[in-house]
Scaffold this motif. Structure first.
Motif, PDB file in Angstrom:
ATOM      1  N   ALA A  80     -18.425 -23.976  -1.615  1.00  0.00           N
ATOM      2  CA  ALA A  80     -19.535 -24.365  -0.748  1.00  0.00           C
ATOM      3  C   ALA A  80     -19.437 -23.618   0.583  1.00  0.00           C
ATOM      4  O   ALA A  80     -18.359 -23.142   0.961  1.00  0.00           O
ATOM      5  N   TRP A  81     -20.561 -23.527   1.280  1.00  0.00           N
ATOM      6  CA  TRP A  81     -20.576 -22.933   2.614  1.00  0.00           C
ATOM      7  C   TRP A  81     -19.990 -23.926   3.603  1.00  0.00           C
ATOM      8  O   TRP A  81     -20.269 -25.127   3.545  1.00  0.00           O
ATOM      9  N   GLN A  82     -19.146 -23.436   4.522  1.00  0.00           N
ATOM     10  CA  GLN A  82     -18.510 -24.254   5.547  1.00  0.00           C
ATOM     11  C   GLN A  82     -18.788 -23.647   6.913  1.00  0.00           C
ATOM     12  O   GLN A  82     -18.898 -22.422   7.045  1.00  0.00           O
ATOM     13  N   LEU A  83     -18.879 -24.491   7.935  1.00  0.00           N
ATOM     14  CA  LEU A  83     -19.091 -23.987   9.286  1.00  0.00           C
ATOM     15  C   LEU A  83     -17.946 -23.082   9.699  1.00  0.00           C
ATOM     16  O   LEU A  83     -16.775 -23.395   9.460  1.00  0.00           O
ATOM     17  N   ASP A  84     -18.287 -21.976  10.322  1.00  0.00           N
ATOM     18  CA  ASP A  84     -17.274 -21.072  10.841  1.00  0.00           C
ATOM     19  C   ASP A  84     -16.790 -21.613  12.184  1.00  0.00           C
ATOM     20  O   ASP A  84     -17.446 -22.457  12.799  1.00  0.00           O
ATOM     21  N   ARG A  85     -15.655 -21.146  12.642  1.00  0.00           N
ATOM     22  CA  ARG A  85     -15.089 -21.605  13.909  1.00  0.00           C
ATOM     23  C   ARG A  85     -14.734 -20.425  14.789  1.00  0.00           C
ATOM     24  O   ARG A  85     -14.360 -19.369  14.302  1.00  0.00           O
ATOM     25  N   ASP A  86     -14.863 -20.638  16.097  1.00  0.00           N
ATOM     26  CA  ASP A  86     -14.459 -19.649  17.091  1.00  0.00           C
ATOM     27  C   ASP A  86     -13.552 -20.360  18.077  1.00  0.00           C
ATOM     28  O   ASP A  86     -14.001 -21.259  18.792  1.00  0.00           O
ATOM     29  N   ASP A  87     -12.271 -20.008  18.098  1.00  0.00           N
ATOM     30  CA  ASP A  87     -11.266 -20.685  18.931  1.00  0.00           C
ATOM     31  C   ASP A  87     -11.266 -22.194  18.690  1.00  0.00           C
ATOM     32  O   ASP A  87     -11.210 -22.987  19.619  1.00  0.00           O
ATOM     33  N   GLY A  88     -11.405 -22.605  17.421  1.00  0.00           N
ATOM     34  CA  GLY A  88     -11.366 -24.013  17.058  1.00  0.00           C
ATOM     35  C   GLY A  88     -12.692 -24.740  17.193  1.00  0.00           C
ATOM     36  O   GLY A  88     -12.833 -25.865  16.748  1.00  0.00           O
ATOM     37  N   GLU A  89     -13.695 -24.113  17.818  1.00  0.00           N
ATOM     38  CA  GLU A  89     -14.997 -24.742  18.011  1.00  0.00           C
ATOM     39  C   GLU A  89     -15.935 -24.367  16.862  1.00  0.00           C
ATOM     40  O   GLU A  89     -16.088 -23.197  16.527  1.00  0.00           O
ATOM     41  N   LYS A  90     -16.567 -25.377  16.248  1.00  0.00           N
ATOM     42  CA  LYS A  90     -17.493 -25.127  15.156  1.00  0.00           C
ATOM     43  C   LYS A  90     -18.737 -24.412  15.675  1.00  0.00           C
ATOM     44  O   LYS A  90     -19.300 -24.793  16.692  1.00  0.00           O
ATOM     45  N   LEU A  91     -19.165 -23.382  14.967  1.00  0.00           N
ATOM     46  CA  LEU A  91     -20.357 -22.627  15.335  1.00  0.00           C
ATOM     47  C   LEU A  91     -21.555 -23.245  14.620  1.00  0.00           C
ATOM     48  O   LEU A  91     -22.101 -22.701  13.674  1.00  0.00           O
ATOM     49  N   ILE A  92     -21.949 -24.428  15.102  1.00  0.00           N
ATOM     50  CA  ILE A  92     -22.930 -25.245  14.402  1.00  0.00           C
ATOM     51  C   ILE A  92     -24.368 -24.804  14.637  1.00  0.00           C
ATOM     52  O   ILE A  92     -25.236 -25.033  13.801  1.00  0.00           O
ATOM     53  N   GLY A  93     -24.668 -24.155  15.762  1.00  0.00           N
ATOM     54  CA  GLY A  93     -26.053 -23.785  16.051  1.00  0.00           C
ATOM     55  C   GLY A  93     -26.886 -25.033  16.267  1.00  0.00           C
ATOM     56  O   GLY A  93     -26.402 -26.050  16.732  1.00  0.00           O
ATOM     57  N   ASN A  94     -28.158 -24.972  15.894  1.00  0.00           N
ATOM     58  CA  ASN A  94     -29.054 -26.104  16.032  1.00  0.00           C
ATOM     59  C   ASN A  94     -29.137 -26.824  14.688  1.00  0.00           C
ATOM     60  O   ASN A  94     -29.640 -26.269  13.719  1.00  0.00           O
ATOM     61  N   PRO A  95     -28.676 -28.087  14.618  1.00  0.00           N
ATOM     62  CA  PRO A  95     -28.680 -28.790  13.329  1.00  0.00           C
ATOM     63  C   PRO A  95     -30.082 -29.024  12.760  1.00  0.00           C
ATOM     64  O   PRO A  95     -30.231 -29.301  11.585  1.00  0.00           O
ATOM     65  N   HIS A  96     -31.120 -28.912  13.588  1.00  0.00           N
ATOM     66  CA  HIS A  96     -32.493 -29.137  13.128  1.00  0.00           C
ATOM     67  C   HIS A  96     -33.218 -27.841  12.789  1.00  0.00           C
ATOM     68  O   HIS A  96     -34.385 -27.860  12.411  1.00  0.00           O
ATOM     69  N   CYS A  97     -32.536 -26.714  12.900  1.00  0.00           N
ATOM     70  CA  CYS A  97     -33.126 -25.410  12.607  1.00  0.00           C
ATOM     71  C   CYS A  97     -33.326 -25.262  11.100  1.00  0.00           C
ATOM     72  O   CYS A  97     -32.510 -25.712  10.304  1.00  0.00           O
ATOM     73  N   LEU A  98     -34.435 -24.631  10.699  1.00  0.00           N
ATOM     74  CA  LEU A  98     -34.633 -24.250   9.298  1.00  0.00           C
ATOM     75  C   LEU A  98     -34.022 -22.862   9.156  1.00  0.00           C
ATOM     76  O   LEU A  98     -34.709 -21.861   9.217  1.00  0.00           O
ATOM     77  N   HIS A  99     -32.725 -22.804   9.006  1.00  0.00           N
ATOM     78  CA  HIS A  99     -31.940 -21.587   9.126  1.00  0.00           C
ATOM     79  C   HIS A  99     -32.539 -20.399   8.383  1.00  0.00           C
ATOM     80  O   HIS A  99     -32.912 -20.493   7.220  1.00  0.00           O
ATOM     81  N   GLU A 100     -32.630 -19.312   9.109  1.00  0.00           N
ATOM     82  CA  GLU A 100     -33.103 -18.050   8.544  1.00  0.00           C
ATOM     83  C   GLU A 100     -31.897 -17.115   8.471  1.00  0.00           C
ATOM     84  O   GLU A 100     -31.501 -16.509   9.463  1.00  0.00           O
ATOM     85  N   TRP A 101     -31.300 -17.051   7.292  1.00  0.00           N
ATOM     86  CA  TRP A 101     -30.107 -16.228   7.099  1.00  0.00           C
ATOM     87  C   TRP A 101     -30.511 -14.770   7.016  1.00  0.00           C
ATOM     88  O   TRP A 101     -31.570 -14.430   6.508  1.00  0.00           O
ATOM     89  N   ASP A 102     -29.658 -13.916   7.519  1.00  0.00           N
ATOM     90  CA  ASP A 102     -29.922 -12.477   7.561  1.00  0.00           C
ATOM     91  C   ASP A 102     -29.789 -11.889   6.158  1.00  0.00           C
ATOM     92  O   ASP A 102     -28.804 -11.240   5.846  1.00  0.00           O
ATOM     93  N   ILE A 103     -30.803 -12.128   5.323  1.00  0.00           N
ATOM     94  CA  ILE A 103     -30.731 -11.662   3.933  1.00  0.00           C
ATOM     95  C   ILE A 103     -31.165 -10.211   3.781  1.00  0.00           C
ATOM     96  O   ILE A 103     -30.980  -9.615   2.738  1.00  0.00           O
ATOM     97  N   ASN A 104     -31.751  -9.645   4.805  1.00  0.00           N
ATOM     98  CA  ASN A 104     -32.193  -8.250   4.750  1.00  0.00           C
ATOM     99  C   ASN A 104     -31.311  -7.353   5.618  1.00  0.00           C
ATOM    100  O   ASN A 104     -31.712  -6.275   6.014  1.00  0.00           O
TER     101      ASN A 104
END
Length: 63
Positions: A28-52
């Motif tokens: 499964a996909w898991q949140l990435d971390r930067d110096d222990g902090e989760k890179l959560i972004g906006n939880p209400h975003c309809l995420h647009e992954w960089d597929i191109n």
């Protein structure tokens, strides 16, 4: 050489910056971390992954 299809192991939302990585153990996909902090972004975003982007799913086998 026969080409093979690869899957991405990391992705970042173009809108909010949420970063995720693929966990093979959880399958499964898991949140990435930067110096222990989760890179959560906006939880209400309809995420647009960089597929191109620069990821190329077709790779040449070494054998």
């Amino acid at each position: 050489m026969t080409p093979r299809v690869r899957t991405p192991t990391a992705r970042v939302c173009e809108r909010c910056g949420r970063a995720e990585r693929w966990d093979d153990d959880l399958e499964a996909w898991q949140l990435d971390r930067d110096d222990g902090e989760k890179l959560i972004g906006n939880p209400h975003c309809l995420h647009e992954w960089d597929i191109n982007g620069t990821f190329n799913p077709v790779a040449e086998n070494d054998s």
